[in-house]
Scaffold this active site. Structure first.
Site, PDB file in Angstrom:
ATOM      1  N   GLY B  53       0.809  -1.202   0.000  1.00 52.05           N
ATOM      2  CA  GLY B  53       0.000   0.000   0.000  1.00 52.05           C
ATOM      3  C   GLY B  53       0.846   1.256   0.000  1.00 52.05           C
ATOM      4  N   SER B  54       0.260   2.361  -0.457  1.00 54.01           N
ATOM      5  CA  SER B  54       0.920   3.664  -0.351  1.00 54.01           C
ATOM      6  C   SER B  54       0.818   4.147   1.089  1.00 54.01           C
ATOM      7  CB  SER B  54       0.233   4.677  -1.267  1.00 54.01           C
ATOM      8  OG  SER B  54       0.428   4.326  -2.606  1.00 54.01           O
ATOM      9  N   GLY B  55       1.516   5.240   1.364  1.00 56.51           N
ATOM     10  CA  GLY B  55       1.429   5.833   2.694  1.00 56.51           C
ATOM     11  C   GLY B  55       2.646   5.585   3.547  1.00 56.51           C
ATOM     12  N   HIS B  56       3.687   4.970   2.942  1.00 57.15           N
ATOM     13  CA  HIS B  56       4.870   4.624   3.729  1.00 57.15           C
ATOM     14  C   HIS B  56       6.169   5.169   3.134  1.00 57.15           C
ATOM     15  CE1 HIS B  56       2.312   1.834   5.871  1.00 57.15           C
ATOM     16  NE2 HIS B  56       2.045   1.147   4.777  1.00 57.15           N
ATOM     17  N   ASP B 109      -1.154  -8.783   0.840  1.00 56.91           N
ATOM     18  CA  ASP B 109       0.021  -8.719  -0.029  1.00 56.91           C
ATOM     19  C   ASP B 109       0.546 -10.125  -0.333  1.00 56.91           C
ATOM     20  OD1 ASP B 109       0.158  -5.854  -0.158  1.00 56.91           O
ATOM     21  OD2 ASP B 109       0.931  -5.856   1.882  1.00 56.91           O
ATOM     22  N   HIS B 219       0.164   0.712  10.388  1.00 56.65           N
ATOM     23  CA  HIS B 219      -1.169   1.088   9.896  1.00 56.65           C
ATOM     24  C   HIS B 219      -2.063   1.401  11.081  1.00 56.65           C
ATOM     25  CE1 HIS B 219       0.604  -1.845   7.080  1.00 56.65           C
ATOM     26  NE2 HIS B 219       0.275  -0.928   6.200  1.00 56.65           N
TER      27      HIS B 219
END
Lengths: 198, 331
Positions: B53-56, B109, B219
């Site tokens: 996921g994005s955001g890291h 994932d 998260h």
């Protein structure tokens, strides 16, 4: 009664399943909303709708592969991935052939079940769609003159057998206590998919 | 929600466009949310792909570069990319020697990368291997280490596998080294404020103004305790002692350490943590090699920090020191 299933049979079956899933979409979403994010009806309906529009190749294995890929790409939810995994297991087994015999269905369902169990790292008895597929594979193994009705009955019986148990896998596990008395959305989805084959 | 954005729906795609525009010599957009090295493929080299996921940022996309990764598939903020995106990334980087899928241990994932591996095997006959990094020690006990989540320590696996691939090691060897790096890294984190997923617009978990959460995941997964904020030295000690209990270090050991900001925590505070870490390791007579202090694996605007320790041997140290270049890490 033996019957040969070809890629064009698959195509017409997909159209029937897509249409039935669309009719049952809101019902499945409502069942899912009790225990999850409420999008299961959309996953199933959009997944089969996209599969029904495919121009399936004659090779039955490649046809199942195209279905797996399409189902996966339409919905990357874990249910979508599991269905795609089952289709992929069947694709690998039947690659290079142009038909399969109806007597092979029980074996193919078992293959799909095992691949899905491995992918989801789950076990039978956890109140998931896998319990329904397992019941279908076992019922069909015994041989039946009305295979489809046998499979539908097995899927429906599974929903009732598990209704009062707790969900032990996936997101619904968080709601384990609440899940007692509620039908498992994945098991209901299997009823819808199988009924659609009629 | 206070965020710099145009439309939450376009958050990931606009970030992606900006990243590629800022560093055209490093990154190239290959397909929708699939990024590869700008320099193209080196025939016969093992490819390494990641995804998540994005955001890291810089995880995951940022670590595509020389001596690191070859490609990356990214999803929405905290949502995994599709198997098709992952399969497309594998196809894009395969240079005839097979592809290692190296990513963080999260259910979605793992399922999607496994599916992608089946797809490229069925359709393209590309050989793949996979390894899910599971370094967050508080997410499961050592007995169940395979259930741990993958956090900041995964960048060491990227670096070491990437260096091996650059030297033309074969797929099994690159996979072995990725697993070795991953098995030798342990991490733990703490947070003081939660983060906000742009499309939700509000935090998915809460931490009171005068509280913090030890062990919170990247998260916002629940940690081991929530309570009053402790001093920097006490925080470092608790994290260090937990890691030390999980994977003890002894005199003479060599380690690389990563003191990482989860997003909002400033470098100043990371160095306050590092000061104590250096003292603790000196006391144990453990040598620090190539320490990393900064934003290497984040969780949007979360305030907090993580500590990762990679235990080295000659093989790992040599690969850690090998040249590497991406927008966020140069060796």
């Amino acid at each position: 009664m033996k019957m040969q299933i070809t890629s064009s049979d698959l195509k017409s079956a997909l159209r029937r399943v897509a249409s039935h899933s669309k009719n049952k979409r809101d019902e499945l979403c409502a069942a899912d909303a009790q225990l999850g994010d409420g999008d299961l009806g959309i996953t199933v309906s959009e997944g089969f709708n996209a599969c029904a529009t495919l121009d399936l190749p004659e090779d039955i294995g490649t046809a199942f592969y195209e279905m797996a890929k399409t189902f996966q790409s339409v919905s990357s939810s874990s249910f979508g991935t599991l269905v795609a995994t089952g289709l992929m297991a069947v694709a690998k087994e039947t690659k290079g052939r142009t038909s399969l015999d109806s007597s092979e269905i029980a074996g193919l369902l078992s293959l799909a079940r095992d691949a899905m169990l491995a992918r989801g790292k789950s076990s039978l008895g956890e109140k998931t769609v896998l319990d329904g597929i397992d019941a279908q594979a076992k019922a069909l193994q015994e041989g039946s003159s009305a295979a489809l009705e046998t499979a539908i009955a097995a899927a429906k019986d599974t929903v009732e057998t598990f209704r009062d148990r707790k969900n032990q896998a996936g997101r619904a596990r968080i709601f384990a206590e609440k899940s007692k008395g509620l039908p498992d959305p994945g098991q209901l989805a299997l009823v819808v998919m199988t009924e659609g084959l009629r | 929600m206070k965020k710099i954005l145009n439309d939450p729906q376009n958050y990931v795609d606009e970030m992606f466009d900006g990243l590629v525009a800022a560093h055209p010599e490093i990154y190239r957009a290959h397909a929708h949310r699939v990024i590869v090295r700008a320099g193209g493929k080196k025939p016969g080299k093992v490819g390494i792909v990641t995804g998540g996921g994005s955001g890291h940022l810089p995880v995951f996309t940022g670590y595509v570069g020389t001596g690191l990764l070859d490609g990356c598939a990214i999803g929405n903020v905290f949502a995994c990319p599709s198997a098709e995106q992952m399969a497309e990334t594998v196809r894009a980087v395969d240079a005839g020697a097979g592809v290692l899928c190296l990513y963080g241990n999260y259910g979605g994932d793992v399922m999607n990368f496994d599916m992608a591996a089946e797809m490229v095997d069925f359709e393209d006959s590309i050989r793949t291997t996979s390894h899910a990094v599971a370094d967050d020690v508080v997410s499961a006990s050592r007995d169940e280490a395979e259930k741990r989540r993958g956090v900041a320590g995964m960048i060491y696996a990227f670096k070491i596998a990437g260096a091996a691939a650059e030297r033309m090691a074969d797929l099994d060897e690159v996979t072995r080294l990725a697993a070795k790096a991953s098995d030798n890294v342990v991490s733990m984190g703490m947070a003081m404020t939660p983060c906000i997923i742009p499309q939700l617009g509000k935090p998915s978990s809460t931490i009171a103004d005068d509280e913090m959460e030890m062990g919170m995941g990247i998260h916002g997964e629940p940690g081991v305790w929530k309570g009053p904020i402790k001093s920097a030295d006490d925080l470092l000690d608790e994290m260090f002692d937990t890691l030390q209990k999980d994977r003890p270090l002894t005199a003479g050991d060599r380690v690389s350490v990563l003191v990482n900001s989860l997003g909002a925590t400033p470098l100043e505070e990371l160095y306050i943590l590092y000061r104590r870490l250096a003292a603790r390791l000196a006391e144990l007579r453990v040598t620090i090699v190539m320490p990393l202090v900064g934003r290497y694996a984040t969780s949007m605007e979360m305030t907090g920090a993580t500590l990762s320790i990679l235990k080295l041997d000659d093989e790992l140290e040599e690969l850690l020191r090998a040249p590497a270049n991406c927008a966020f890490w140069k060796v």
